[in-house]
Design a protein around this motif. Structure first.
Motif, PDB file in Angstrom:
ATOM      1  N   HIS A  47      -5.377  -5.360   7.572  1.00 20.96           N
ATOM      2  CA  HIS A  47      -5.263  -4.289   8.666  1.00 20.96           C
ATOM      3  C   HIS A  47      -6.425  -3.821   9.061  1.00 20.96           C
ATOM      4  CE1 HIS A  47      -1.334  -4.558   6.450  1.00 20.96           C
ATOM      5  NE2 HIS A  47      -0.682  -4.509   8.049  1.00 20.96           N
ATOM      6  N   TRP A  48      -6.628  -3.530  10.256  1.00 23.95           N
ATOM      7  CA  TRP A  48      -7.741  -2.922  10.587  1.00 23.95           C
ATOM      8  C   TRP A  48      -7.694  -1.147  10.968  1.00 23.95           C
ATOM      9  CZ3 TRP A  48     -11.704  -4.868  13.149  1.00 23.95           C
ATOM     10  CH2 TRP A  48     -12.083  -6.579  12.949  1.00 23.95           C
ATOM     11  N   VAL A  49      -8.595  -0.271  10.461  1.00 24.04           N
ATOM     12  CA  VAL A  49      -8.500   1.071   9.676  1.00 24.04           C
ATOM     13  C   VAL A  49      -9.711   1.466  10.183  1.00 24.04           C
ATOM     14  CG1 VAL A  49      -6.997   0.060   7.829  1.00 24.04           C
ATOM     15  CG2 VAL A  49      -9.571   0.099   7.741  1.00 24.04           C
ATOM     16  N   THR A  50      -9.578   2.925  10.250  1.00 25.16           N
ATOM     17  CA  THR A  50     -10.581   3.741  11.109  1.00 25.16           C
ATOM     18  C   THR A  50     -10.601   4.902   9.939  1.00 25.16           C
ATOM     19  OG1 THR A  50     -10.147   3.644  13.665  1.00 25.16           O
ATOM     20  CG2 THR A  50     -11.311   5.055  12.401  1.00 25.16           C
ATOM     21  N   VAL A  51     -12.101   4.402   9.148  1.00 21.98           N
ATOM     22  CA  VAL A  51     -12.506   5.400   8.434  1.00 21.98           C
ATOM     23  C   VAL A  51     -13.315   6.143   9.177  1.00 21.98           C
ATOM     24  CG1 VAL A  51     -13.845   5.440   6.435  1.00 21.98           C
ATOM     25  CG2 VAL A  51     -12.500   3.230   6.038  1.00 21.98           C
ATOM     26  N   THR A  52     -13.594   7.540   8.835  1.00 19.42           N
ATOM     27  CA  THR A  52     -14.195   8.807   8.485  1.00 19.42           C
ATOM     28  C   THR A  52     -15.171   9.841   7.621  1.00 19.42           C
ATOM     29  OG1 THR A  52     -12.475   9.392  10.119  1.00 19.42           O
ATOM     30  CG2 THR A  52     -14.184  10.809  10.039  1.00 19.42           C
ATOM     31  N   GLN A  53     -16.633   9.192   7.746  1.00 22.03           N
ATOM     32  CA  GLN A  53     -17.354   9.366   6.930  1.00 22.03           C
ATOM     33  C   GLN A  53     -18.527  10.579   7.580  1.00 22.03           C
ATOM     34  OE1 GLN A  53     -18.504   6.370   4.324  1.00 22.03           O
ATOM     35  NE2 GLN A  53     -20.050   7.645   2.998  1.00 22.03           N
ATOM     36  N   SER A  54     -18.740  11.780   7.046  1.00 27.37           N
ATOM     37  CA  SER A  54     -19.517  12.397   7.226  1.00 27.37           C
ATOM     38  C   SER A  54     -20.052  12.735   9.175  1.00 27.37           C
ATOM     39  CB  SER A  54     -21.183  12.006   7.269  1.00 27.37           C
ATOM     40  OG  SER A  54     -20.610  11.943   5.655  1.00 27.37           O
ATOM     41  N   GLY A  55     -17.959  12.357   9.709  1.00 28.19           N
ATOM     42  CA  GLY A  55     -18.364  12.945  10.458  1.00 28.19           C
ATOM     43  C   GLY A  55     -18.213  11.437  11.699  1.00 28.19           C
ATOM     44  N   ILE A  56     -19.080  10.360  10.879  1.00 27.01           N
ATOM     45  CA  ILE A  56     -18.901   8.626  11.997  1.00 27.01           C
ATOM     46  C   ILE A  56     -17.302   8.289  11.929  1.00 27.01           C
ATOM     47  CG2 ILE A  56     -19.950   7.724  12.527  1.00 27.01           C
ATOM     48  CD1 ILE A  56     -22.259   9.363  10.914  1.00 27.01           C
ATOM     49  N   ASN A  57     -16.902   7.872  12.232  1.00 24.15           N
ATOM     50  CA  ASN A  57     -15.888   6.886  12.800  1.00 24.15           C
ATOM     51  C   ASN A  57     -16.073   5.022  12.621  1.00 24.15           C
ATOM     52  OD1 ASN A  57     -13.881   9.063  12.722  1.00 24.15           O
ATOM     53  ND2 ASN A  57     -14.125   8.556  15.160  1.00 24.15           N
ATOM     54  N   ILE A  58     -16.059   4.715  11.396  1.00 17.18           N
ATOM     55  CA  ILE A  58     -16.372   3.473  11.492  1.00 17.18           C
ATOM     56  C   ILE A  58     -14.705   2.540  11.155  1.00 17.18           C
ATOM     57  CG2 ILE A  58     -16.810   1.344  10.318  1.00 17.18           C
ATOM     58  CD1 ILE A  58     -18.471   4.166   8.817  1.00 17.18           C
ATOM     59  N   ARG A  59     -14.632   1.568  12.301  1.00 18.32           N
ATOM     60  CA  ARG A  59     -13.321   1.073  12.746  1.00 18.32           C
ATOM     61  C   ARG A  59     -13.764  -0.536  12.004  1.00 18.32           C
ATOM     62  NH1 ARG A  59      -8.347  -0.253  13.937  1.00 18.32           N
ATOM     63  NH2 ARG A  59      -7.751  -1.390  15.589  1.00 18.32           N
ATOM     64  N   GLY A  60     -12.836  -0.980  11.491  1.00 25.39           N
ATOM     65  CA  GLY A  60     -13.342  -2.483  10.726  1.00 25.39           C
ATOM     66  C   GLY A  60     -11.762  -3.090  10.042  1.00 25.39           C
ATOM     67  N   GLN A  61     -11.791  -4.079  10.101  1.00 23.32           N
ATOM     68  CA  GLN A  61     -11.123  -4.963   8.672  1.00 23.32           C
ATOM     69  C   GLN A  61     -10.633  -4.573   7.599  1.00 23.32           C
ATOM     70  OE1 GLN A  61     -10.437  -8.765   9.512  1.00 23.32           O
ATOM     71  NE2 GLN A  61      -7.898  -8.793   9.105  1.00 23.32           N
ATOM     72  N   ALA A  62      -9.443  -3.562   6.942  1.00 23.18           N
ATOM     73  CA  ALA A  62      -9.568  -3.710   5.267  1.00 23.18           C
ATOM     74  C   ALA A  62      -9.377  -5.044   4.669  1.00 23.18           C
ATOM     75  CB  ALA A  62      -8.407  -2.721   4.840  1.00 23.18           C
ATOM     76  N   MET A  63     -10.788  -5.307   3.655  1.00 25.53           N
ATOM     77  CA  MET A  63     -10.839  -6.273   2.440  1.00 25.53           C
ATOM     78  C   MET A  63     -10.582  -5.920   0.707  1.00 25.53           C
ATOM     79  SD  MET A  63     -10.858  -8.405   5.512  1.00 25.53           S
ATOM     80  CE  MET A  63     -10.593  -9.922   4.843  1.00 25.53           C
ATOM     81  N   GLY A  64     -10.265  -5.219   0.784  1.00 20.52           N
ATOM     82  CA  GLY A  64      -9.597  -4.836  -0.914  1.00 20.52           C
ATOM     83  C   GLY A  64     -10.500  -3.679  -0.351  1.00 20.52           C
ATOM     84  N   VAL A  65     -10.853  -3.844  -1.785  1.00 22.75           N
ATOM     85  CA  VAL A  65     -11.722  -2.500  -3.271  1.00 22.75           C
ATOM     86  C   VAL A  65     -12.262  -3.105  -3.918  1.00 22.75           C
ATOM     87  CG1 VAL A  65      -9.879  -0.815  -2.540  1.00 22.75           C
ATOM     88  CG2 VAL A  65      -9.583  -2.345  -3.874  1.00 22.75           C
ATOM     89  N   THR A  66     -13.163  -2.503  -4.297  1.00 22.07           N
ATOM     90  CA  THR A  66     -14.154  -3.024  -5.319  1.00 22.07           C
ATOM     91  C   THR A  66     -13.890  -2.786  -6.378  1.00 22.07           C
ATOM     92  OG1 THR A  66     -15.445  -1.196  -5.510  1.00 22.07           O
ATOM     93  CG2 THR A  66     -16.422  -2.988  -3.877  1.00 22.07           C
ATOM     94  N   ASP A  67     -15.258  -3.580  -7.604  1.00 19.09           N
ATOM     95  CA  ASP A  67     -13.919  -3.356  -9.336  1.00 19.09           C
ATOM     96  C   ASP A  67     -14.502  -1.158  -9.751  1.00 19.09           C
ATOM     97  OD1 ASP A  67     -16.887  -2.860  -9.013  1.00 19.09           O
ATOM     98  OD2 ASP A  67     -16.670  -4.552 -11.196  1.00 19.09           O
ATOM     99  N   GLN A  68     -15.028  -0.816  -8.167  1.00 19.10           N
ATOM    100  CA  GLN A  68     -14.590   0.727  -9.025  1.00 19.10           C
ATOM    101  C   GLN A  68     -14.115   1.456  -7.702  1.00 19.10           C
ATOM    102  OE1 GLN A  68     -18.632   1.051  -7.743  1.00 19.10           O
ATOM    103  NE2 GLN A  68     -19.564   1.117  -9.823  1.00 19.10           N
ATOM    104  N   GLY A  69     -13.152   0.984  -6.784  1.00 19.25           N
ATOM    105  CA  GLY A  69     -12.242   1.085  -6.548  1.00 19.25           C
ATOM    106  C   GLY A  69     -12.448   1.621  -5.090  1.00 19.25           C
TER     107      GLY A  69
END
Length: 76
Positions: A47-69
């Motif tokens: 799915h396409w998601v928007t992640v906000t980190q330090s006030g910056i929005n990053i839009r992309g396609q979620a591709m799962g999680v790493t072994d660290q989560g």
């Protein structure tokens, strides 16, 4: 939905017991052993998601999680 009746107390007790087992495993072994099971039920994967980190929005396609989560994201 199922047409069945459930005892709420037993349902909550079962959920808490299962959650406690996963939490214990996570605290002692980290996320890596849980990753394969997580990947099987990952609702966001693909799915396409928007992640906000330090006030910056990053839009992309979620591709799962790493072994660290950590979220794997393919950005636009």
């Amino acid at each position: 939905i199922t047409g069945q009746r459930f005892d709420r107390n037993r349902l909550i007790a079962s959920l808490l017991n299962t959650l406690s087992q996963y939490l214990h495993r996570f605290l002692h072994q980290g996320f890596a052993p849980l990753q394969p099971q997580w990947q099987q039920v990952d609702y966001l994967k693909g799915h396409w998601v928007t992640v906000t980190q330090s006030g910056i929005n990053i839009r992309g396609q979620a591709m799962g999680v790493t072994d660290q989560g950590l979220l794997c994201l393919v950005d636009e």
